[in-house]
Design an enzyme around this catalytic site. Sequence first.
Site, PDB file in Angstrom:
ATOM      1  CG  ASP A   1      -4.708  -6.365   2.351  1.00  0.00           C
ATOM      2  OD1 ASP A   1      -4.667  -6.886   3.471  1.00  0.00           O
ATOM      3  OD2 ASP A   1      -4.616  -5.136   2.205  1.00  0.00           O
TER       4      ASP A   1
ATOM      5  CG  HIS B   1      -1.677  -1.129   1.583  1.00  0.00           C
ATOM      6  ND1 HIS B   1      -2.525  -1.772   0.721  1.00  0.00           N
ATOM      7  CD2 HIS B   1      -1.739  -1.825   2.749  1.00  0.00           C
ATOM      8  CE1 HIS B   1      -3.066  -2.812   1.344  1.00  0.00           C
ATOM      9  NE2 HIS B   1      -2.612  -2.878   2.559  1.00  0.00           N
TER      10      HIS B   1
HETATM   11  C1  NGQ Z   1      -3.795  -5.255   8.683  1.00  0.00           C
HETATM   12  N1  NGQ Z   1      -4.816  -4.184   6.803  1.00  0.00           N
HETATM   13  O1  NGQ Z   1      -2.740  -5.343   9.306  1.00  0.00           O
HETATM   14  O2  NGQ Z   1      -4.572  -6.210   8.558  1.00  0.00           O
HETATM   15  C2  NGQ Z   1      -4.142  -3.950   8.031  1.00  0.00           C
HETATM   16  C3  NGQ Z   1      -5.018  -3.124   8.939  1.00  0.00           C
HETATM   17  C4  NGQ Z   1      -3.450  -1.638  10.197  1.00  0.00           C
HETATM   18  C5  NGQ Z   1      -4.676  -3.321   5.813  1.00  0.00           C
HETATM   19  N2  NGQ Z   1      -3.825  -2.362   5.986  1.00  0.00           N
HETATM   20  C6  NGQ Z   1      -4.408  -2.794  10.233  1.00  0.00           C
HETATM   21  N3  NGQ Z   1      -5.370  -3.408   4.717  1.00  0.00           N
HETATM   22  O3  NGQ Z   1      -2.918  -1.294   9.168  1.00  0.00           O
HETATM   23  O4  NGQ Z   1      -3.233  -1.079  11.257  1.00  0.00           O
HETATM   24 ZN    ZN Z   2      -2.032  -5.883   4.983  1.00  0.00          ZN
END
Ligand code: NGQ
Ligand code: ZN
Length: 458
Positions: A325, A274
């Site tokens: 993801d 990302h």
């Molecule tokens: C994650 N997911 O670690 O699953 C993350 C969300 C975060 C994405 N970034 C949690 N899509 O980044 O703090």
């Molecule tokens: Zn992730």
Amino acid sequence: MTTCYFAESALLPSGWARDVLFEVAADGLISKLTPHAAAADAERLRGPLIPGMPNLHSHAFQRAMAGLTEKGGPQGDSFWSWRKLMYGFLENLMPDDVEVIARQLYIEMLKAGYTAVAEFHYLHHDANGQPYANRAETGERIAAAARDSGIALTLLPVFYAHGNFGGMAPAVGQRRFINSVEGFSRILESLAGTVKLHPAQRIGVAPHSLRAATPEELSAVVAALNCIDASAPIHIHVAEQQKEVDDCLGWSGLRPVAWLLQHAPIDARWCLIHATHMDNQETQLLARSGAVAGLCPTTEGDLGDGFFNAAMYLRASGRIGIGGDSHAAVDPFLELRLFEYGQRLKMERRNVLAFAIGDSLGGQLYRASCAGGAQALGQNVGQLAVGCRADWVVLNDDDAALAEHSGDGLLDAAIFGPVRAPVRDVMVAGQWRVRDGVHPNGAASLQRYRQVMRRLLN
Ligand code: NGQ
Ligand code: ZN
């Protein structure tokens, strides 16, 4: 012993070739490849052959959340309110559940044409944040699920220690993820030992984000990995949300991608997940670094992240790969379509990412993400070439959307057409995992998955 396969058409590094004879050795690698050959008694492949796609970013447990977070919330929903729901959801997940969900997901991935996955694994501890008796319990469940399904795996144990930039204390909802560098190193070493036993598995590391790891911890975690394998991959979430960029600016005066490029040895070992919010300078520098930008278009769309600076990045020869993801979709072709559609919608143009007249956009995107995915996983895959692992996909040209297409036209049709079942057969490391769209463990896996879902949804 070698096994021979014959493809009437195959996507080789030099382009599409006719009548290709492949020899696959007992170790699962392609040992010989001859275009314009006779089939003789080789097994005839039942459609056009392309390299399998590596899925460079997965949080397997989130597969079981797909569809559960699409209801309006009290104050306008966002990435941050989704994250709260996600923390709540994983309170009820046991190691068995993690394994069952991951196995179901990995079977779905294989059926969709992914042949390898990088699992960004951070759910380490029990619901109270206590390490399991075996600290590497949940990571071992992931490795077992990959073995059972037959997908290749790069296991990325995640280092997570803080709630935001500047070493802020973690929130209660994050307690299952939290480790000291020392506790984390034990998990890493243990999982490195686990995956070493399997030739299609590899270890790497993932500092979760600059929110979750301080600069000192980031260096320490990379150093711990280097003691095990100094060429293994390193992944990190970097600039997904505008708030993350603002918080990073407040903490350091720099945007997250710029901070990383200045303070970490970003090179071809790294994959930045990302890298959504980059200014033009960050875009140029990241492209030049040799690192892979890990794009997760369906999840980024689901979470309302924003648009990647794609045209400038790709023009500067930046490397890309795709990840499922949160698994809002399990479909490499759909990820690539959405990647390009995002750019079209933003720029009010078409074929934004095709730079030369007549270039096939589908062919270009598919090849680029195979190469970037292979690099990000640190595995010898992503192309049909001698010395590479036989990880491949036989397209299903009985699907009307692919019928009578050829060469890159097949990839344009698979990515941008109304395909229902583009994949017929899938091989990983010289073993058939999917035949005629069916995985041998599919039915048993679905039954277990249903049991887990019944409990989680009630
Ligand atoms: C994650 N997911 O670690 O699953 C993350 C969300 C975060 C994405 N970034 C949690 N899509 O980044 O703090
Ligand atoms: Zn992730």
